[in-house]
Every structure is written in C-alpha cells, then in structure tokens.
Design an enzyme around this catalytic site. Structure first.
Site: not given
Length: 351
Positions: A61-64
C-alpha cells in the site's frame, strides 16, 4: 550495528532497520512522507549498508506499490546482502479481492510483491491487518504454501490485537504450520500502549517487535516544541489525522524531558527517543525512515551509546500514562502486582 534475533526465530536482524515508506511518493499520505526516486534511494541504501543496516521494510500500500518498485531497483545487484520485509492485507483497490488475507489475495499479493521488488523471495512477509472474514486456518495454510514454495522465508503480522495474535498462534500450533515470528507495532515515547498487552504476549510467545513510527508520527524530531508553531515544512500539517493520537500536554511533557537530556548528552532529540526504544523488552528492530541523507545520518546516531539508568527513569516518568483496564489494578495494587513479574504487568511504571 548490533544484531538481534527476530523473536524466537533464527533470523538475525539489525537493531535499526530502514522503512521505505518515503520511497515512491504517490498519493496525499505517502507523497507527504517523501518522494524518493530510485537514484536517491540507492544512495540511502548505500549509507544504510555502510552503517550495518541490512533490513529494509515496505508494503504494497505504500505509494500504491511504488515503494516496492523503488526499493527493488535500489537493491539491485546486492539482494543477497539484505533482508527484505514487506506487508499485505490492507486494501489496494476497490474490488472484492483487493483486500484481506484470503488464499487468492495472499498468493496474488506475494506474486505482485516479488515482481515489483525484482526478487525471487521475500525474507519476512507480514499481514498488515487482521482479516476477520477469512478463517485463520486458511491464512496459515496459504502462508505455509508460500514458505514451502520458497517464495517466503518467515511470516509475521502488523497491528494485530492480543486475541488476534493468540488465535493465530494457537491455530498454527494445532495445524503444525509455521508460527509468526514478528509483530510490527506502533511504539514510541508518546505511544506506549504496546507495553500493556502485546509486549507481555511477545515475551511469552517469542514474537520479535519491529517498531514503526518510533518518533511518534514525526512529533519527536526535535522541531515540535512547547510554545512554538508547527514548522511550515512539517508533514504533520497534512498527515496528523492519519497517525496515532496524542494530547498536546503529554507530547510537550515528553519533548521537554528529551530536550533536557539532549543538553546533557549532546545528542539530538530523535537519537534519544530511538535509543530509549532500543532498550525495551521484545524490541528486535526499530524502523527508521528518512526523506534525505541528513535525516538518515542523524537517526543512525541513535546507536553506539546508551542512556544512563537515571535518564531512562526520567523518560519513563515523563512518558508514563495510567494503564487501561484490566491492567491498572496490577500497576496500582500490591496484591495484583505480587502475582506477576513487573515486565508482565506494568513495564511502563516509572522506577
């Protein structure tokens, strides 16, 4: 750099690890954290490796997914020198299969992470949140499948409650599945809830704590001070509502104590806050993040020295908050306290 076993496992991890949440910089939350590209990331990785930091943590989920991609590029050519940790389970899209820990989601998430990271295995694969809709037996069987396939070496969780961890560990015991070895948790001088239930559980069950946001969501950088406005460049202007809550008075009381000890030691506020965490029971590794080389080098100054027992006691006292039920009787009443060693009942109690 000091190296420690991750919980009851054989995996040795550095006392400080690098959190790659600043890599990629997509979206309102992660864009405020940092926008480090592959070239800048490679320089930060160089500094980490020179200092003995060998574990790098990220999440889908970090920066997609961009954080995993940038980290993979930064580690290219030296994958065998590092430990790669990533996480999944939080929503990555709006579809019915884009969240949770079902068999199909975990397998797909693992394959996607391997592709973005440019590697054939993940050293530590963690569930970013508990999925109450998927039986723990299905979750454990799927993780076991990934371990048997050589795609995952160790498994862990993040942000689980005590009963969620124990339910999972009990099921692993019954089924003969690999047990979780790590719990990635929020823990800082202004957020010590971890100590009341999850720390005693980790001691009892052999879970190593990997600490996220050890500087209290950017509040213990030394820039936030009593009577002063929030610095214009602080990410707290746009991200405070995403992070752990803390009252201003409690924050300033801790910051005041950190400032006093900083004057005595000549150390920066973040270095003192990190050094305090490294002394706590169950802590295997503390994740440090950095938007640039200056921040990284400052955080690296948290190791190689120790606070005195008197300074630790002052920080304990300044950061202590009353225990919630059912723990406050064990902290306040002798009859309760006599039944258990202090670390299992009130590790946050001032000396």
């Amino acid at each position: 750099m000091e190296y420690r076993r991750l919980g009851a496992s054989g995996l040795m991890v550095p006392a400080l690890s690098f959190g790659a949440g600043t890599f990629g910089g997509r979206g309102p939350l992660f864009g405020a954290w940092g926008t480090t590209d592959a070239q800048e990331a490679r320089r930060l990785v160089d500094i980490c490796l020179d200092a003995g930091i060998t574990m790098f943590d990220t999440a889908d989920v970090y920066s997609a997914g961009a954080s995993e991609e940038v980290l993979g590029k930064a580690l290219k050519g030296r994958r065998d020198r590092v430990i790669v940790s990533t996480k999944t389970s939080l929503p990555t899209g709006d579809g019915p299969g884009d969240a949770g820990s079902s068999r199909s989601r975990l397998i797909r998430a693992c394959e996607d992470a391997l592709r973005r990271l440019g590697t054939d295995h993940i050293d530590l694969f963690q569930l970013h949140a508990f999925d109450a809709g998927t039986p723990v037996e299905e979750v454990l069987a799927t993780l076991d499948l990934l371990v048997q396939a050589g795609k995952v070496r160790y498994t862990g969780v993040s942000n689980f409650s005590g009963w969620q961890v124990m339910k999972s560990l009990a099921a692993a015991e019954r089924q003969g599945r690999p047990r979780y070895v790590a719990h990635q948790v929020y823990y800082s001088l202004i957020g010590r809830d971890y100590e009341w239930e999850l720390m005693p559980l980790a001691l009892d069950q052999g879970l190593g704590a990997i600490i996220w946001s050890p500087l209290g969501w950017g509040r213990l950088t030394g820039k936030v001070r009593r009577g002063s406005p929030l610095p214009s460049g602080s990410r707290l202007h746009s991200t405070a509502d995403y992070g752990p809550p803390v009252s201003d008075e409690h924050l300033y009381g801790v910051v005041d104590a950190l400032g006093e000890i900083g004057e005595e030691t000549g150390r920066a506020v973040p270095q003192i806050a990190l050094n305090w965490l490294l002394r706590r029971p169950t802590v295997s590794s503390v994740l440090i993040g950095a938007r640039d080389e200056r921040q990284l080098r400052q955080n690296l100054g948290a190791v190689g020295w120790s606070l005195t027992a008197e300074q630790v006691a002052r920080l304990d006292a300044a950061s202590h908050r009353p225990a919630p039920y059912p723990y406050f009787p064990y902290e306040r009443q002798e009859g309760f306290a006599r039944l258990n060693p202090p670390v299992f009942t009130a590790p946050g109690r001032p000396a």
